[in-house]
Write an enzyme that holds these catalytic residues in place. Structure first.
Site, PDB file in Angstrom:
ATOM      1  N   CYS A 132      11.552  24.370  35.387  1.00 54.43           N
ATOM      2  CA  CYS A 132      10.665  23.359  34.813  1.00 54.43           C
ATOM      3  C   CYS A 132      10.103  23.827  33.475  1.00 54.43           C
ATOM      4  O   CYS A 132       9.714  23.022  32.647  1.00 54.43           O
ATOM      5  CB  CYS A 132       9.537  23.068  35.784  1.00 54.43           C
ATOM      6  SG  CYS A 132       8.718  24.566  36.342  1.00 54.43           S
ATOM      7  N   GLU A 184       2.938  18.732  39.563  1.00 56.92           N
ATOM      8  CA  GLU A 184       3.722  19.454  38.560  1.00 56.92           C
ATOM      9  C   GLU A 184       5.022  18.682  38.403  1.00 56.92           C
ATOM     10  O   GLU A 184       5.847  18.669  39.312  1.00 56.92           O
ATOM     11  CB  GLU A 184       4.033  20.882  39.045  1.00 56.92           C
ATOM     12  CG  GLU A 184       2.811  21.720  39.389  1.00 56.92           C
ATOM     13  CD  GLU A 184       2.054  22.219  38.167  1.00 56.92           C
ATOM     14  OE1 GLU A 184       2.603  22.127  37.059  1.00 56.92           O
ATOM     15  OE2 GLU A 184       0.922  22.681  38.334  1.00 56.92           O
TER      16      GLU A 184
HETATM   17  P1  NAP Z   1      12.355  15.242  43.375  1.00 56.21           P
HETATM   18  O1  NAP Z   1      13.622  14.520  43.644  1.00 56.21           O
HETATM   19  O2  NAP Z   1      11.201  14.461  42.854  1.00 56.21           O
HETATM   20  O3  NAP Z   1      11.977  15.945  44.767  1.00 56.21           O
HETATM   21  C1  NAP Z   1      10.858  16.777  44.880  1.00 56.21           C
HETATM   22  C2  NAP Z   1      10.369  16.776  46.312  1.00 56.21           C
HETATM   23  O4  NAP Z   1       9.837  15.502  46.661  1.00 56.21           O
HETATM   24  C3  NAP Z   1      11.461  17.060  47.338  1.00 56.21           C
HETATM   25  O5  NAP Z   1      10.936  17.871  48.352  1.00 56.21           O
HETATM   26  C4  NAP Z   1      11.786  15.673  47.861  1.00 56.21           C
HETATM   27  O6  NAP Z   1      12.353  15.693  49.145  1.00 56.21           O
HETATM   28  C5  NAP Z   1      10.421  15.054  47.868  1.00 56.21           C
HETATM   29  N1  NAP Z   1      10.395  13.591  47.873  1.00 56.21           N
HETATM   30  C6  NAP Z   1      11.335  12.731  47.417  1.00 56.21           C
HETATM   31  N2  NAP Z   1      10.905  11.457  47.572  1.00 56.21           N
HETATM   32  C7  NAP Z   1       9.675  11.517  48.127  1.00 56.21           C
HETATM   33  C8  NAP Z   1       8.712  10.533  48.538  1.00 56.21           C
HETATM   34  N3  NAP Z   1       8.935   9.236  48.376  1.00 56.21           N
HETATM   35  N4  NAP Z   1       7.558  10.959  49.076  1.00 56.21           N
HETATM   36  C9  NAP Z   1       7.299  12.266  49.230  1.00 56.21           C
HETATM   37  N5  NAP Z   1       8.176  13.246  48.870  1.00 56.21           N
HETATM   38  C10 NAP Z   1       9.342  12.871  48.324  1.00 56.21           C
HETATM   39  O7  NAP Z   1      12.560  16.457  42.366  1.00 56.21           O
HETATM   40  P2  NAP Z   1      13.715  17.591  42.371  1.00 56.21           P
HETATM   41  O8  NAP Z   1      14.975  16.929  41.946  1.00 56.21           O
HETATM   42  O9  NAP Z   1      13.702  18.354  43.646  1.00 56.21           O
HETATM   43  O10 NAP Z   1      13.194  18.583  41.253  1.00 56.21           O
HETATM   44  C11 NAP Z   1      13.522  18.470  39.892  1.00 56.21           C
HETATM   45  C12 NAP Z   1      12.327  18.083  39.065  1.00 56.21           C
HETATM   46  O11 NAP Z   1      11.214  18.906  39.393  1.00 56.21           O
HETATM   47  C13 NAP Z   1      12.528  18.261  37.583  1.00 56.21           C
HETATM   48  O12 NAP Z   1      12.095  17.111  36.905  1.00 56.21           O
HETATM   49  C14 NAP Z   1      11.635  19.444  37.216  1.00 56.21           C
HETATM   50  O13 NAP Z   1      11.143  19.423  35.898  1.00 56.21           O
HETATM   51  C15 NAP Z   1      10.563  19.340  38.205  1.00 56.21           C
HETATM   52  N6  NAP Z   1       9.931  20.638  38.436  1.00 56.21           N
HETATM   53  C16 NAP Z   1       8.679  20.864  37.950  1.00 56.21           C
HETATM   54  C17 NAP Z   1       8.071  22.084  38.154  1.00 56.21           C
HETATM   55  C18 NAP Z   1       6.690  22.345  37.640  1.00 56.21           C
HETATM   56  O14 NAP Z   1       6.087  23.336  38.057  1.00 56.21           O
HETATM   57  N7  NAP Z   1       6.145  21.519  36.779  1.00 56.21           N
HETATM   58  C19 NAP Z   1       8.729  23.089  38.851  1.00 56.21           C
HETATM   59  C20 NAP Z   1      10.001  22.832  39.323  1.00 56.21           C
HETATM   60  C21 NAP Z   1      10.593  21.598  39.110  1.00 56.21           C
HETATM   61  P3  NAP Z   1      13.957  15.635  49.346  1.00 56.21           P
HETATM   62  O15 NAP Z   1      14.527  16.816  48.677  1.00 56.21           O
HETATM   63  O16 NAP Z   1      14.119  15.659  50.814  1.00 56.21           O
HETATM   64  O17 NAP Z   1      14.396  14.352  48.718  1.00 56.21           O
END
Ligand code: NAP
Length: 521
Positions: free
Chosen positions: A296, A257
């Site tokens: 999101c 997602e």
């Molecule tokens: P993110 O920076 O991609 O982080 C998401 C998760 O991935 C966090 O738990 C992060 O851990 C982890 N992560 C980071 N690098 C990783 C790696 N190399 N390998 C494995 N895991 C890793 O996203 P965010 O800033 O938290 O969230 C915002 C985004 O999420 C927005 O673009 C939004 O649209 C999207 N979103 C989508 C939905 C949906 O249902 N489609 C729902 C909510 C949000 P750390 O925090 O420890 O870095």
């Protein structure tokens, strides 16, 4: 320095090594807690979850697991006040916005408890009807679904620390699959507290529910072929995950997602002053401001007939001007903080990038803050932009500004509107506003292939519709293309992700037993 939140792995509470990363109050910058996953033996933890948690869960029937889901929902409900306090402190959200996350989680769990109860004593599910394979009608094929013998790893985004866990854990646990959750570091506290409450209450077998707080290093390496991975977050991290050998080589089933440029579409019959016009205005304002637009599913692009851009802009801006922004603990405040100063900087950069192709109709950067220091707080008012040329505004169709920001775009005919919406390259949700059922149905069907959900708002559902951005467990959540290609929720169909499908080819006597007998493990 504040305390480290413990991880729960291999049935034990373990602190990670080192100082870890700080979780802060986005209003004051005060440190609240720390998290570290350093030094955890993840392969051993995953092995424990698979062997102990998985076996114990599969020994229960769907009905028994559903009853435990109901008990989990009840426990969370009883501890609700503590969760609201954590959300205010760590996510900077006002009570109504925290409720979207916390009450949304409890509601989703309760729904799966209800649906699961109907599955009763079964230990496996039939998938579709029996099909004959021979002329005599005796030899045939029956597809069955059995719970995968791996674990479910959830890597979650910062914006839904409660719902993000339970909307995934409810179908996983109901399926009999143990869960390991890794919440986003920034807001891990609420997820950790909920898991701690549920684990300490002893509701689930050992190994059924684990949590790793802090860095993600080593998590994907520890995955094995029968595990499943559900990721929610940015498109960039999603791309890294897709390339990981666990996914690329070991075929770990993966649900993604990611980000999404969701749309609202006002049909031409909804003139200013009509009910449908007002419904769109209300919904856009709600979507821009709930959780400061950090959803999101939030509306990012608002498509209206070209001649109505001015009227719609004026109506939305008029309401945005009345939105109070600042300290979520102050009862006069309607919109709290973004999750962090980094997120604030990213939103400000996003507004600057969009404003090169669109004019600012209402500027949230100028909104005075209530009871908050602008030099410290991660707060910003809602900002509405309007693009002069919807076709040329390529950034508006590609750049998700993850905050209280939306852009108005004028269209000349319905075909152009639909084409422009598709420039989002696959989104979670589009909402359509009008009063003419045929036109609304045509638009809904035309948008269905590029969206996971189409939310149609007409005067007959004015008081009852569930909202553009609210994810209801009854409906599919996910979207094709840029939105990640994932599918979650949608009632019991969500169980499919946590089961393996196989065809049993046998004679009628055997297939009768497959269909009738509770599965014996
Ligand atoms: P993110 O920076 O991609 O982080 C998401 C998760 O991935 C966090 O738990 C992060 O851990 C982890 N992560 C980071 N690098 C990783 C790696 N190399 N390998 C494995 N895991 C890793 O996203 P965010 O800033 O938290 O969230 C915002 C985004 O999420 C927005 O673009 C939004 O649209 C999207 N979103 C989508 C939905 C949906 O249902 N489609 C729902 C909510 C949000 P750390 O925090 O420890 O870095």
């Amino acid at each position: 320095m504040s305390d480290l939140l413990k991880n729960h792995v291999a049935g034990a509470w373990i602190a990670g090594q080192g100082a870890g990363s700080a979780l802060v109050d986005p209003l004051t910058g005060a440190e609240l807690a720390r998290v570290s996953s350093a030094g955890l033996d993840l392969p051993a933890a995953f092995d424990f979850a698979r062997r102990q948690g998985g076996a114990a869960l599969r020994a229960l029937s769907y009905g028994q697991r559903a009853a435990t889901l109901a008990a989990t929902a009840k426990l969370l409900q009883a501890n609700r006040d503590a969760y609201f306090e954590i959300a205010t402190a760590n996510s900077g959200t006002v009570r109504n916005d925290s409720a979207v996350d916390i009450d949304g989680a409890i509601y989703t769990l309760s729904q799966y408890a209800k649906w699961g109860a109907a599955l009763g004593d079964a230990h496996a599910l039939l998938d579709g009807p029996r099909m004959p394979l021979a002329k005599d009608g005796v030899f045939g094929s029956q597809h069955v679904l059995t719970p995968t013998r791996g674990l479910a790893l959830f890597i979650n985004a910062f914006n839904f620390p409660a719902w993000g866990l339970w909307e995934k854990a409810a179908p996983a646990l109901l399926s009999g699959v143990p869960v390991v959750v890794k919440p986003a570091t920034a807001t891990a506290w609420l997820t950790q507290r909920m898991v701690a409450d549920v684990v300490d209450a002893g509701l689930w077998p050992a190994g059924a529910l684990s949590i790793v707080c802090g860095g993600s290093a080593g998590l994907l390496d520890a995955l094995q072929p029968f595990d499943v991975l559900s990721f929610t977050g940015s498109a960039e991290t999603a791309a890294t995950i897709r390339r990981h050998p666990a996914v690329a080589e070991r075929s770990v089933r993966t649900n993604i997602e990611a980000d999404s440029l969701n749309s609202a579409l006002l049909l031409a019959d909804a003139a200013p002053g009509s009910e449908a016009f007002d419904l769109l205005v209300r919904e856009v304002v709600r979507e821009m401001t709930v959780k400061s637009g950090q959803k999101c599913t939030a509306i990012r692009r608002v498509f209206v007939p070209e001649a109505m851009v001015g009227a719609v802009g004026e109506a939305i801006a008029g309401k945005l001007a009345r939105v109070t922004v600042g300290n979520p603990r102050n009862e006069s405040v309607r919109m709290g903080a973004l999750v962090s100063r980094e997120q604030l900087a990213s939103v400000q950069q996003g507004i600057a990038a969009l404003s090169e192709q669109a004019r600012v109709v209402h500027d949230g950067r100028a909104t005075p803050l209530v009871d908050a220091d602008p030099a410290v707080a991660a707060c910003i008012g809602p900002t509405l932009l309007a693009a002069h040329d919807a076709q040329a505004a390529d950034r508006v169709h590609a750049h998700e500004v993850f905050g209280p920001v939306a852009t108005l775009l004028g269209y000349r005919g319905i075909d152009e509107a639909l084409d422009l919406i598709r420039r989002g390259e696959g989104s979670l949700v589009a909402s359509v506003y009008g009063s003419e059922p045929r036109a609304l149905a045509d638009a809904a069907l035309a948008l269905a292939d590029s969206h996971g959900r189409v939310h149609v708002v007409s005067p007959e559902v004015a008081g009852t519709h569930s909202g553009h951005g609210n994810v209801m467990p009854q409906s599919l959540h996910g979207g094709p293309g840029r939105a990640g290609g994932g599918e979650e929720l949608g009632g019991l169909r969500a169980l499919g992700f946590y089961h393996r499908r196989a065809a049993v080819q046998a004679g009628a006597g055997v297939l009768d037993q497959v269909a009738a007998a509770p599965w014996s493990l």
